[in-house]
Structures are given as structure tokens and as C-alpha cells.
Write an enzyme that holds these catalytic residues in place. Sequence first.
Site, PDB file in Angstrom:
ATOM      1  N   CYS A   1       0.103 -18.786  11.916  1.00 55.35           N
ATOM      2  CA  CYS A   1       1.338 -18.063  11.594  1.00 55.35           C
ATOM      3  C   CYS A   1       2.094 -17.648  12.862  1.00 55.35           C
ATOM      4  O   CYS A   1       3.323 -17.738  12.923  1.00 55.35           O
ATOM      5  CB  CYS A   1       1.028 -16.850  10.729  1.00 55.35           C
ATOM      6  SG  CYS A   1       0.567 -17.254   9.029  1.00 55.35           S
TER       7      CYS A   1
ATOM      8  N   TRP B   1       0.818  -1.215   0.000  1.00 59.30           N
ATOM      9  CA  TRP B   1       0.000   0.000   0.000  1.00 59.30           C
ATOM     10  C   TRP B   1       0.851   1.264   0.000  1.00 59.30           C
ATOM     11  O   TRP B   1       0.329   2.355   0.230  1.00 59.30           O
ATOM     12  CB  TRP B   1      -0.932  -0.010   1.195  1.00 59.30           C
ATOM     13  CG  TRP B   1      -2.056  -1.003   1.080  1.00 59.30           C
ATOM     14  CD1 TRP B   1      -3.200  -0.872   0.346  1.00 59.30           C
ATOM     15  CD2 TRP B   1      -2.144  -2.278   1.722  1.00 59.30           C
ATOM     16  NE1 TRP B   1      -3.986  -1.991   0.484  1.00 59.30           N
ATOM     17  CE2 TRP B   1      -3.370  -2.871   1.328  1.00 59.30           C
ATOM     18  CE3 TRP B   1      -1.314  -2.989   2.583  1.00 59.30           C
ATOM     19  CZ2 TRP B   1      -3.783  -4.131   1.764  1.00 59.30           C
ATOM     20  CZ3 TRP B   1      -1.718  -4.241   3.025  1.00 59.30           C
ATOM     21  CH2 TRP B   1      -2.933  -4.793   2.616  1.00 59.30           C
TER      22      TRP B   1
END
Length: 415
Positions: free
Chosen positions: A366, A185
Site C-alpha cells: 500500500c 472505532w
Amino acid sequence: MWDKLLDRFLTGMMVDDRLSITYPDGTTRDYGPDSGAQGHLDIADTATLKALIVNPDLGLGEGYMEGRITPKNCTLDDVLTIIIRNRFKGHLPPWLLLANRARFHARRFIQHNAPRTSRQNVAHHYDISDDLYRLFLDADMQYSCAYFRDDAMTLEEAQIAKKAHIASKLRLEPGMRVLDIGCGWGGMALTLARDYGCEVTGITLSENQLATAQRRAEAAGLADRVHFNLQDYRHTSGTFDRIVSVGMLEHVGVPNFGTYFNRVAELLDPDGVALIHTIGRSAPPMAHSSWINKYIFPGGYVPSLSELAPAMEKSGLWQTDIEVWRLHYAKTIRHWRDRFDAHISEISSMYDARFVRMFRYYLTVCILAFEHQMQGVYHFQLAHKRDAVPLTRDYLYDGAATAAAAPHVRAREDA
């Protein structure tokens, strides 16, 4: 049949902890010693038992997503921690060992990642909605490992520290041309332009991220110094004084490591410096998670250093520094999950229950991979010349990043 196979599987696997399973017929069986950590799973139907036998990683993730596997009197963290800690200690049945070996050898096919496929893979994860990511990322939308100089740091502070640490390794000067491969981004590119006076080109394969990055550049008044393109690294041209790539190498795939590092060498100026930030394994290569590949990062792969080293060596670049971050990503994702949970009502209004469970499972698995497996983050500092950076690491810790940024910050404040 399937309950007997799962019974055999878990009897051989469980060594250190206690895992209890309630089967579809209502019976409960315990596996492992009555010591250590304890967890309990309810399994709803025979189809789920079969899925766990055929592919435990995929079957467990899908079962949790669909509400057919549920933790009982414990958390998802508790159960997954027990499974991760025991699966490499116990004895797995022959059919699972063969299946794991087959998936490992198939990774070159699975991760071919031609340019068109890479675009599709990126869209699968990054083009869903900025609104979701804004709810759990920091304000700069850094979707990669933060750098916790101390445990008291907030997520925002640790992400700022990450960018400053990378900038220090790049040895930036005003006016330098920087290529940001996989710019997301736009946060890193905007930081390097705003605080260090660089001319930055960011490339991404995500149309959604591209649009957001371009809007951010316009809003920050940096559109003349930061340019974002929808472009594959294999199709980029020109030369750059500096190259940075954060969290993108995980999407390249084993067959393309040579191409990737060769392109870094070709795009990097003879006096230039590159910094590659990537998840990696400090252990021999292994098959990637079937569940992660299917639902989160198609074509993705966490490489071992032994798989990356040959490609770096053949590129002709000097490895001027290699740094390993341990547990920083676990800390980062725990912040993300805390924020995700804090906004669970809002997220549940945006997505169905299956998606919410899927994403939370992704964040949890994760975290535990970084806490309990040989997984961390590598920084590869690369250059054509052995003396392109100082010969010791002292320059990283003398406030160089702050000093470099300060003139540009003061200039804006004076204006």
C-alpha cells in the site's frame, strides 16, 4: 516449463532496473539493465513458479506470506518498487493481458456488495482484534489517511489535523445533526461531538468497531450526543445537517456508486454539506489487486475519478470542492508500518508467522502504491446548494476549525 514462462515474462517486463531470480533448481538469472535499482528474489518451488505465471499479483503475495518467496540481500520495499515501476513499462505476455482484462470486467460481479455480503466483507478485516490495531494506529484509532501539514508532524498530530481539516469543510455549528457513514472505532464522531458541539450518528457494519465506539462514547461522557448503530447506509433514514464519510467509499463497489451518492443526497438536508474522503485513482480504471481482495479487503475497490463523477452528477448534488491529497497516505502507512515493526514480538505472540508476513506485505504494498502509482486521496465536498459554503477556500485556512472548537473546550475546562 514454468521457469521458461517466468523467464519470458520477466525478460519482457524489466526495462529500467535489475531483478535477479534464483529458481528452485538453484540457477540465478538476471533481468533488466545493469543499472538503476537492484533486487533479488529466491523462489522455493515449482508450484510457486506456476502461481506467478497464472496470477503474478496473487502468486507473489501468497509466496511471500508462506515463505516460499524471499528477498535476498535487499528489502521487500526494494523488490516491490522495482516490480511496480517496470510492470507498466515493459511488455507483458498475452495471457496476462487477457487475464487482467477479464478481472477488470468481472469487477461488477465481484463488487456486487449486497448488504449481507458487505457485513461479511467488513468482518473479514475489522473484526479480527482491536489489540492488533491499537499497536500501530494513533491513540484515536484513525484507520485512514492523515494530513501532514509539515513533515515534522507525528502521526497523532497529522490525524488531528485531518479531522480539523474535514471539520472546516463541513462548516459545523453547535447542535448540528451529523451522520458519520462508516464511523470505524468512533474517533471522528466523538471529535465532532466533543469539540464542535454536534449531535452525531455513526453507522458501521463491524460489530467489533461498534462495541468499541460505544464504550468510548460512554467513557468520554458523550453517549447523550453520539449514537452508534450497526447499520448499512442503504438502510439509514432521516435527514442530517452534515454528512461525513471517511475511508468507506472504497468498500462500496462499482455497481453501487449511484446508490451511494443518491443516498447521500436523500439523507442530506437541503442546506446541508457532505464531505466524502476516499482513496482514488488519477488515471483510468484498472482491475483491483487479486491479493488485496482475497486477504485484506474482500469486495473493496479503489475507484478512478471517471467512475465516481457520473454517480455524483446524477445525484443532483453540487461538487462544491474537490481536493486531492498526494503522498499523505504513503506517509501515514509508513508510520503504521514503523509501529507494526516496533511491536513485532508482541504481534508474533498473537498471530502466526504467515499472518505477520501477510499484514506486513499489505502495509508495504500500500505504501508503494501511493508512492509509485496514480493513487491518492480525494475529498469531495457536496451540497444541494451552490452557495452552501463560501465561494473561495480562504475559510479553510483562517483558523476556523480551531475557533469553532475553542468555546466547547473552554466550557468543559470551566466546568
